[in-house]
Scaffold this active site. Structure first.
Site, PDB file in Angstrom:
ATOM      1  N   GLU A  87       8.466   6.976   7.529  1.00 54.01           N
ATOM      2  CA  GLU A  87       8.351   7.145   6.195  1.00 54.01           C
ATOM      3  C   GLU A  87       8.284   8.442   5.646  1.00 54.01           C
ATOM      4  O   GLU A  87       8.781   8.638   4.593  1.00 54.01           O
ATOM      5  CB  GLU A  87       7.056   6.197   5.707  1.00 54.01           C
ATOM      6  CG  GLU A  87       6.950   6.123   4.239  1.00 54.01           C
ATOM      7  CD  GLU A  87       5.748   5.654   3.667  1.00 54.01           C
ATOM      8  OE1 GLU A  87       5.412   4.389   3.836  1.00 54.01           O
ATOM      9  OE2 GLU A  87       4.867   6.228   3.067  1.00 54.01           O
TER      10      GLU A  87
ATOM     11  N   SER B  42       0.807   6.248   5.501  1.00 52.77           N
ATOM     12  CA  SER B  42       1.527   5.524   6.620  1.00 52.77           C
ATOM     13  C   SER B  42       2.670   6.351   7.208  1.00 52.77           C
ATOM     14  O   SER B  42       3.722   6.805   6.473  1.00 52.77           O
ATOM     15  CB  SER B  42       2.327   4.219   6.094  1.00 52.77           C
ATOM     16  OG  SER B  42       1.469   3.289   5.598  1.00 52.77           O
TER      17      SER B  42
ATOM     18  N   ARG C  49      10.522   0.912   0.275  1.00 51.67           N
ATOM     19  CA  ARG C  49      10.127   2.398   0.658  1.00 51.67           C
ATOM     20  C   ARG C  49      11.402   3.252   0.537  1.00 51.67           C
ATOM     21  O   ARG C  49      11.630   3.988   1.273  1.00 51.67           O
ATOM     22  CB  ARG C  49       9.613   2.373   2.124  1.00 51.67           C
ATOM     23  CG  ARG C  49       8.201   2.116   2.124  1.00 51.67           C
ATOM     24  CD  ARG C  49       7.169   2.893   1.291  1.00 51.67           C
ATOM     25  NE  ARG C  49       5.773   2.477   1.508  1.00 51.67           N
ATOM     26  CZ  ARG C  49       5.163   1.560   0.913  1.00 51.67           C
ATOM     27  NH1 ARG C  49       5.769   0.844  -0.140  1.00 51.67           N
ATOM     28  NH2 ARG C  49       3.990   1.452   1.248  1.00 51.67           N
TER      29      ARG C  49
END
Ligand code: FAD
Ligand code: EPU
Length: 338
Positions: free
Chosen positions: A332, A236, A162
């Site tokens: 995120e 997310s 990520r």
């Protein structure tokens, strides 16, 4: 090319948040991108793709530049496969479907991820056992200050879970204009992610194919994740934390059901959704926003939420998880504006 002022971004972010850009413009070509960068002078810049990984605050100062460069090209073909270049404004899932239709293998596990091609390298998107870096060849990007184009090869992007150089050292310095993928004629199937095998069996598939994997992934995703057109969200909200093995073993003694995925460097990735659910947040609603009932890692807008409410909810979750497990959850989602 028109430059709008006080432009509503509500329909351009998947959280559906009421945010206003001080200035807003769409760039459909490299020349338009350059013109807009020249126009913005010292103003702030926010590059917007599909708006599916952002928490837009009420006001976004400076220029919001909607990158809508389109096109898909075959750059090269050999016995093994193709180099396929897609421009930044192509919708990710439509691009994946295009590749599956043509028999270009490699992107099938990444089906149904919202957003555009141009943002895919930013956080090295990943799902169901495959990350962007596994199929990435190179990208082209425009330097925001010098207006010069540059090619980044895979090793220059510093891809990791990520993240990439575009979220760290070079954050805000480049606009990605196209991404080139290395796709295969002879597919390598990635079905080790448990749920895919189960889904393929449930679908009664006898012969594995890239389309079958794509369909299985789509079915799993649809059963877990809320559709942003029905319930505002950005996937997310937090990353899955990676913790020291000693920390993990201490937690595991106290919470035997805590899942953990060992990493190559010896650390352990733990599902943030588990931590959030066990801390009692799953399905909780605070005013206009809440934690999704089927997936504790997804924060949702029930209709009239503001970014401040969602940020306050996420801060409360971070504090609670820290006090219970001594783990600091990292967002995120990218927070933009004020
Ligand atoms: P945006 O939200 O528009 O932008 C994200 C960031 O990238 C911003 O900081 C923006 O400034 C920057 N940016 C965008 N385009 C450019 C560009 N051309 N050049 C430079 N900077 C740029 N992600 C996963 O990894 N895996 C998943 O499985 C996944 N599932 C999701 C499911 C749902 C329901 C949702 C809503 C989101 C999910 N996401 C997932 C997150 C999201 O889809 C990805 O991060 C996607 O790549 C974001 O693309 P975007 O075009 O919407 O980016
Ligand atoms: N779990 C819970 N409660 C929940 C949901 C999950 O305890 O409500 C636990 C379970 O133990 C489960 C584990 O968490 O086995 C993992 O859940 P899941 O397979 O749904 O994956 P995730 O870790 O929640 C990650 C990505 C997703 C990606 C999926 C599939 C991150 C931050 N998220 O989610 O990506 O689609 O795996 O690969 O890595 C995104 O980045 O926006 C995103 C949706």
């Amino acid at each position: 090319m028109e430059i709008f002022s006080e432009y509503s971004l509500k329909s351009l972010n998947t959280f559906g948040l009421p945010s206003t850009a001080e200035f807003f413009a769409r760039a459909t070509s490299l020349d338009e991108l350059k013109e807009l960068l020249f126009w913005k002078k010292n103003k702030n810049l926010f590059v917007l793709g599909g708006g599916s990984n952002v928490l837009l605050m009420n006001k976004v100062p400076g220029l919001t530049l909607h990158n809508v460069l389109k096109g898909i090209e075959i750059i090269q073909e050999d016995a093994e496969g193709w180099l396929i270049k897609a421009y930044a404004g192509e919708n990710w899932h439509q691009f994946v479907m295009h590749c599956i239709d043509k028999g270009y293998a490699g992107l099938e596990n990444l089906s149904l991820i919202p957003g555009n091609v141009g943002a895919s390298p930013i956080q090295n998107i990943g799902a169901y056992g495959v990350e962007l870096k596994d199929v990435f060849h190179s990208l082209e990007a425009l330097h925001v200050k010098s207006l010069e184009s540059r090619v980044f090869l895979a090793h220059e992007c510093e891809f990791d879970y990520r993240t990439s150089i575009f979220k760290t050292r070079e954050k805000g310095n480049y606009i990605i204009t196209s991404v080139t993928f290395r796709l295969l004629k002879h597919p390598v199937f990635h079905t080790s992610y448990g749920a895919i095998e189960q889904e393929i069996q449930a679908m009664g598939i006898q012969t594995l194919s890239i389309r079958a994997i794509s369909e299985a992934v789509i079915r799993i995703r649809q059963s877990k994740l809320p559709n942003p057109t029905q319930l505002g969200n950005a996937g997310s909200f937090f990353k899955n934390p990676i913790i020291a093995a000693t920390h993990f073993h201490l937690l595991k003694e106290k919470y035997p059901s805590l899942p953990g995925y060992p990493q190559p460097d010896g650390q352990v990735k733990v599902p943030a959704a588990w931590l959030i659910e066990q801390a009692g947040w799953k399905g909780k609603r605070l005013g206009n926003c809440g934690v999704h009932t089927h997936q504790a890692l997804v924060l949702v807008n029930y209709g009239n939420a503001t970014a401040h409410e969602i940020r306050a909810l996420s801060d409360a979750i971070v504090h609670d998880v820290l006090s219970k497990y001594n783990i600091t959850l990292e967002r995120e989602v990218n927070v933009v504006g004020e």
